[in-house]
Structures are given as C-alpha cells and as structure tokens.
Design an enzyme around this catalytic site. Structure first.
Site, PDB file in Angstrom:
ATOM      1  N   CYS A   1      71.402   0.975   0.099  1.00  0.00           N
ATOM      2  CA  CYS A   1      70.135   1.723   0.048  1.00  0.00           C
ATOM      3  C   CYS A   1      68.819   0.791   0.605  1.00  0.00           C
ATOM      4  O   CYS A   1      68.819   0.535   2.059  1.00  0.00           O
ATOM      5  CB  CYS A   1      69.616   1.892  -1.346  1.00  0.00           C
ATOM      6  SG  CYS A   1      68.368   4.069  -1.327  1.00  0.00           S
ATOM      7  N   GLU A  50      77.700   1.569  -6.214  1.00  0.00           N
ATOM      8  CA  GLU A  50      77.711   1.521  -7.558  1.00  0.00           C
ATOM      9  C   GLU A  50      76.973   1.937  -8.524  1.00  0.00           C
ATOM     10  O   GLU A  50      77.336   2.390  -9.990  1.00  0.00           O
ATOM     11  CB  GLU A  50      76.556   0.079  -7.868  1.00  0.00           C
ATOM     12  CG  GLU A  50      75.141   0.652  -7.674  1.00  0.00           C
ATOM     13  CD  GLU A  50      74.282   0.754  -6.774  1.00  0.00           C
ATOM     14  OE1 GLU A  50      72.958   1.036  -6.892  1.00  0.00           O
ATOM     15  OE2 GLU A  50      75.030   1.203  -5.921  1.00  0.00           O
ATOM     16  N   HIS A  93      74.378   4.817  -2.310  1.00  0.00           N
ATOM     17  CA  HIS A  93      74.562   3.936  -4.040  1.00  0.00           C
ATOM     18  C   HIS A  93      76.271   3.830  -4.268  1.00  0.00           C
ATOM     19  O   HIS A  93      76.631   3.970  -5.510  1.00  0.00           O
ATOM     20  CB  HIS A  93      74.070   4.532  -5.277  1.00  0.00           C
ATOM     21  CG  HIS A  93      73.012   4.045  -4.771  1.00  0.00           C
ATOM     22  ND1 HIS A  93      72.099   3.012  -4.750  1.00  0.00           N
ATOM     23  CD2 HIS A  93      71.854   4.931  -3.791  1.00  0.00           C
ATOM     24  CE1 HIS A  93      70.608   3.264  -5.188  1.00  0.00           C
ATOM     25  NE2 HIS A  93      70.447   4.210  -4.410  1.00  0.00           N
TER      26      HIS A  93
END
Length: 253
Positions: A108, A200, A198
C-alpha cells in the site's frame, strides 16, 4: 533498535518491518499490533524479525542495514507523495537499500513510497477510494515467470487506499492490474516489489478500519456499505499472496 521477534531461535535470516502507521487499539488488542500481523504472514521458524517505527522517525542505523536480508514497508495513514521529515528520511534509506540490492517488499503506502524512491510518481487515485475485496489480474508474463507458484489469473486481495502509483519508475514492470488501478503490483529487478493491496490484512481488520474511516468522515456511508458488501461476498486468496510474498522476500523466485 526496534523491537525483536524470534531471537534465541536457530540462527537464520534476518528481516525488518518498517512500520509507517500507528497500531489501532483494535489491532493491538486482537492481533498484537501490525508487526505481528506481518510476521504471521511472512515469518518462518529460525528467522529473526525486528520492527522499526518509521512514522516516529525510527529507522535502522546505516551500520545495521547489512545485517538484514530483507525489509517490508507497511501501509500508512500518510500520503506517499507527502514531505514530512520522516517520509524524506525513509526515502533516503530506501535509496540506500535499493543500491545494496536488499529484498524490499512494499505494501500500500510501502508500494507507493518504493515507486517514489525509484523515480516513479504517486498521487490521489483518479477513481477515488478502493476499499474492500478487489480482484486483481496478474499479467500473462507474471504468471509465466512465477509458474512454480501457480498464481491464478484472478487474485482477490483486501484493498484500502485512496492514493496510487501514477507512473512507474524507469525500468520497472507492471505485474498486475485491476479495474480501478492500473498498477496493482510492480517489480524492479528481482529485489523490489510493490503491492497496492494488503496481503497481510484479515477481514476483521478491514471491517474495523472501515468503521474508523467512517467515524473520521474520510469516507461516506455509501462507500462503507459497498466495502462491507464486497468483504461479505468475496474472500481474499491469502494462501496465494502468502506464497508470492514469502518467495519474493526470501529470493526464492
């Protein structure tokens, strides 16, 4: 030095997360902070992981940089095209890390700041916010190059951004795009990769983030409702992202 994780285990490779955002109370309480969220996605037994809170001006000193095999640059509430002192310091460090050919994985804001450090351009996304589960499309050459990973041609990921990479750095390659964003993943050589989404994030992290953005009046109700609907309808392909990110960060591609 930043906080450690995994020290005392078998001596192995060393990685650091350059954390460009403050932990929300929710992520601290439920996940132990964003650093642990990244380590749970990317870490393996025998590795040592450290965190440097870049947004507070905490970066690895020059003499420590060579001790690390790779760095992950996180998302942020700040703009990658901004000129805060910590952003300028981070850009300077990234230029050094690129010249040393360290493995760099940006997520990001991290994706955008890596592009800027390499000479690309970033700014507000022309199509506005992208929040929710978005399907991105790796290029044919990407799928072919990384055939051992069996990357699917439709790859859902959690997104939460209103900025984007406008223009690729010289000698960089677009690896994937989506309907809203022309540069979802880019690669520079075999040591720098930026991902706009993202990998994660879990769905619960995003749901709480949507509520926070709404409370701060950064998004409207219609954005929040559409984002939540996409989260309920779609499932990020976490395993595919985990394989891709780990293989890249650990020079296994």
């Amino acid at each position: 030095m930043g906080g450690g994780y995994g020290e005392g285990e078998a001596e192995g490779r060393r990685f650091a997360v350059l954390l460009c955002a403050e932990d929300s109370e929710y992520v601290k309480k439920v996940h132990g902070g964003y650093f642990k969220v990244f380590v749970s996605l990317l870490g393996e037994e025998g590795e040592t992981w450290h965190v440097y809170r870049a947004a507070r001006g905490e970066l690895p000193p020059a003499e420590d940089v060579d001790a690390y095999d790779g760095f992950v640059i996180s998302g942020s509430c700040s703009d990658a095209h901004g000129d805060d002192q910590w952003i300028r310091d981070l850009l300077s460090l990234l230029e050094t890390l690129v010249s040393k050919k360290k493995q760099l994985l940006g997520v990001c804001f991290g994706h955008q700041i890596l592009s800027r450090a390499l000479g690309g351009k970033t700014g507000r996304a022309k199509r506005g916010w992208d929040i929710g589960v978005t399907c991105i499309h790796p290029s044919h050459s990407t799928i072919k190059q990384f055939s051992s990973l069996h990357i699917p041609s439709h790859l859902p990921i959690i997104e939460c951004h209103r900025d984007e990479v406008w223009e690729l750095p010289p000698n960089a390659e677009v690896m994937a795009q989506s309907e809203k964003t022309g540069i979802e993943i880019f690669r520079y050589g075999y040591h720098v990769m930026g991902i706009q989404g993202h990998p994660e994030y879990t769905k619960d992290i995003l749901m709480h983030l949507i509520d926070r953005l709404l409370q701060l009046n950064l998004i409207q109700n219609c954005h929040a409702e559409a984002a939540k609907a996409s989260v309920e309808a779609g499932e990020p392909n976490r395993e595919a992202w985990k394989k891709l990110c780990k293989a890249f960060l650990k020079s296994q591609l």
